[in-house]
Design an enzyme around this catalytic site. Structure first.
Site, mmCIF file in Angstrom:
data_model
loop_
_atom_site.group_PDB
_atom_site.id
_atom_site.type_symbol
_atom_site.label_atom_id
_atom_site.label_comp_id
_atom_site.label_asym_id
_atom_site.label_seq_id
_atom_site.Cartn_x
_atom_site.Cartn_y
_atom_site.Cartn_z
ATOM 1 N N HIS A 82 -4.987 -16.648 -2.756
ATOM 2 C CA HIS A 82 -5.291 -16.304 -2.030
ATOM 3 C C HIS A 82 -5.168 -17.827 -0.989
ATOM 4 C CE1 HIS A 82 -7.277 -14.666 2.066
ATOM 5 N NE2 HIS A 82 -8.414 -15.606 1.905
ATOM 6 N N ARG A 168 -16.250 -12.108 14.456
ATOM 7 C CA ARG A 168 -16.232 -14.154 14.515
ATOM 8 C C ARG A 168 -15.010 -14.377 15.582
ATOM 9 N NH1 ARG A 168 -15.515 -14.254 8.677
ATOM 10 N NH2 ARG A 168 -15.368 -16.578 8.920
ATOM 11 N N SER A 183 -16.381 -13.749 3.518
ATOM 12 C CA SER A 183 -14.973 -12.817 3.690
ATOM 13 C C SER A 183 -13.884 -12.753 3.003
ATOM 14 C CB SER A 183 -14.826 -13.366 5.074
ATOM 15 O OG SER A 183 -13.510 -13.207 5.182
HETATM 16 N N1 URA Z 1 -9.914 -16.359 6.418
HETATM 17 C C1 URA Z 1 -10.441 -15.209 5.757
HETATM 18 O O1 URA Z 1 -10.322 -13.857 5.047
HETATM 19 N N2 URA Z 1 -12.052 -15.020 6.127
HETATM 20 C C2 URA Z 1 -12.210 -16.665 6.922
HETATM 21 O O2 URA Z 1 -13.517 -16.149 6.996
HETATM 22 C C3 URA Z 1 -11.364 -17.380 6.618
HETATM 23 C C4 URA Z 1 -10.499 -17.060 6.822
#
Ligand code: URA
Length: 440
Positions: A82, A168, A183
């Site tokens: 990720h 957000r 997140s």
């Molecule tokens: N990527 C995400 O998946 N969540 C975040 O809060 C910031 C970047």
């Protein structure tokens, strides 16, 4: 329990209990908590922070707010990756087939771009015919048959995060370390992989602007992953310059093919090889040095390119793009940008360069925007390069001429040119595992 009291507790700096966090996440998921109360709590969390235990609890609740994928039907140790998001970050398109070519399956769910950062799914959809929405059965079959598949994150995964991220985004509460960590990790925990490599971007084109914050975010995410029983590591990589020379979906796919054919920009090659080597190490493929050698070999001998072609064909894309880049399409309008003075490029405001690509049509300002797959920026020079007045700095691509002049001015303003040569910067800045933090 009342949402008012939860907001009031966090506003006054008190730690929230497991019951309070579960109540909040359930209410967000089923829509019973209105957005104004969720937004107020998010702002209180942003200002007051969450301790490590609250962040663990929030992450677990968010992971369980939707489907939890079970990848056990796919043999082998499945490794996910990720990126926290950057400009020109096309690493997943290279790393997934590269790792698969070394014998480790990659069943990857990715997202779309928003704001100045690009998204893997938009890049893949620049390949004619490529589908990113496979059924679960086809997704599993493709990974079993070819070793890798990349699909769009299904609506069912971490449903609370989907809603909270949208809030957000419009309430200036994205750049909070515990909120980003929960997140990202809620989605990783729900996606079913056995191990996770996190690529935390640092610099002018990233959410994290200081090494200290990047290490704090990376360490927290590593702890969240390990606590959930997944082997987790993080690299902190340089996003003070765009990654590679191409920014924009079809342009980036073409650069992906360059790398897989053994060419392409050295910064992108270095980051992809390091990411792949770390994923192989997490999958138990040997020492880091040995894994790095395996990844380099798979790039050099064409096996990663072959895997990419297999993945594209399995997801109904036209693998003919490898031999004929023209199939990716070309934007009807382009404009070359020239250096207005001589010297060295000593810095690049990468967020601004990402914004230039959005202005040209390569990204979205809002979730509803359509993107122009052939639009974007092709850099000809980067940080550290010497320029003479009139040298070509970049070429801008768009479907119309309307944005080209403003984009050229913004790109010029985003590049700092000075008399002295800047010191070279590292691309891999740190590595964080459960055991240690190494700063390079
Ligand atoms: N990527 C995400 O998946 N969540 C975040 O809060 C910031 C970047």
């Amino acid at each position: 329990m009342r949402m008012y009291d939860i907001i009031d507790d966090k506003k006054n700096g008190r730690a929230l209990s497991a019951e309070q966090l579960a109540y909040f996440v359930k209410g967000v998921t089923d829509g019973t908590i209105p957005d104004y109360q969720s937004s107020a709590l998010l702002m209180a969390m942003f200002l007051r922070g969450l301790d490590a235990y609250e962040t663990f609890l929030l992450t677990d609740c968010m992971a369980q707010s939707g489907d939890m994928l079970d990848l056990s039907a796919i043999p082998g140790i499945k490794v996910d990756k990720h990126s926290t998001g950057g400009v020109g970050d096309k690493t997943t398109l290279i790393v997934a087939p590269l790792v698969a070519a070394c014998g480790v399956p990659v069943a990857k769910m990715s997202g779309r771009g928003l704001g100045f950062t690009g998204g893997t799914i938009d890049k893949l959809e620049a390949i004619p015919g490529f589908t990113t929405s496979l059924s679960r059965e086809d997704f599993f079959q493709t990974v079993k048959k070819t070793g890798c598949a990349i699909i769009s994150q299904t609506a069912g995964i971490a449903q609370a995060d989907k809603k909270l991220y949208a809030l957000r985004d419009v309430t200036a509460t994205v750049d909070s370390i515990p909120l980003i960590a929960s997140s990202v990790m809620s989605k990783k925990l729900a996606s079913g992989a056995d191990a996770v490599l996190l690529d935390v971007k640092l610099g002018s084109g990233a959410f994290m602007k200081s090494l200290e914050d990047a290490i704090a975010l990376a360490s927290l995410m590593v702890r969240l992953g390990e606590r959930a029983g997944k082997k987790t590591a993080a690299l902190i990589t340089n996003m003070d310059i765009p990654l590679g020379m191409a920014i924009g979906n079809a342009l980036e796919v073409s650069e992906v093919i360059d790398i897989l054919q053994g060419g392409g920009p050295s910064d992108l090659r270095e980051v992809c090889t390091a990411l792949a080597a770390n994923m192989l190490e997490l999958a138990g493929k040997g020492s880091y040095k040995g894994c790095h050698a395996q990844a380099s070999q798979a790039l050099a001998d064409g096996s990663a390119l072959k895997k990419f072609a297999e993945m594209v064909a399995a997801q109904h894309g036209d693998a003919g793009i490898i031999k004929n880049r023209g199939l990716l399409g070309t934007a009807p309008c382009h404009l070359d940008v020239y250096a207005q003075k001589c010297g060295f490029i000593s810095g690049m405001d990468t967020e601004k360069i990402g914004a230039v690509s959005v202005l040209l049509g390569a990204g979205r300002k809002t979730k509803e925007d359509q993107i122009d797959r052939t639009a974007g920026v092709l850099l000809h020079k980067k940080r550290g390069d010497q320029l003479l007045t009139g040298d070509r700095l970049a070429t801008l691509y768009s479907s119309g001429t309307a944005s080209l002049t403003a984009a050229a001015a913004q790109l010029t303003a985003a590049c700092r040119i000075e008399k002295t040569e800047p010191r070279p910067e590292k691309m891999i800045l740190a590595k964080i595992t459960a055991e240690k933090t190494e700063i390079y």
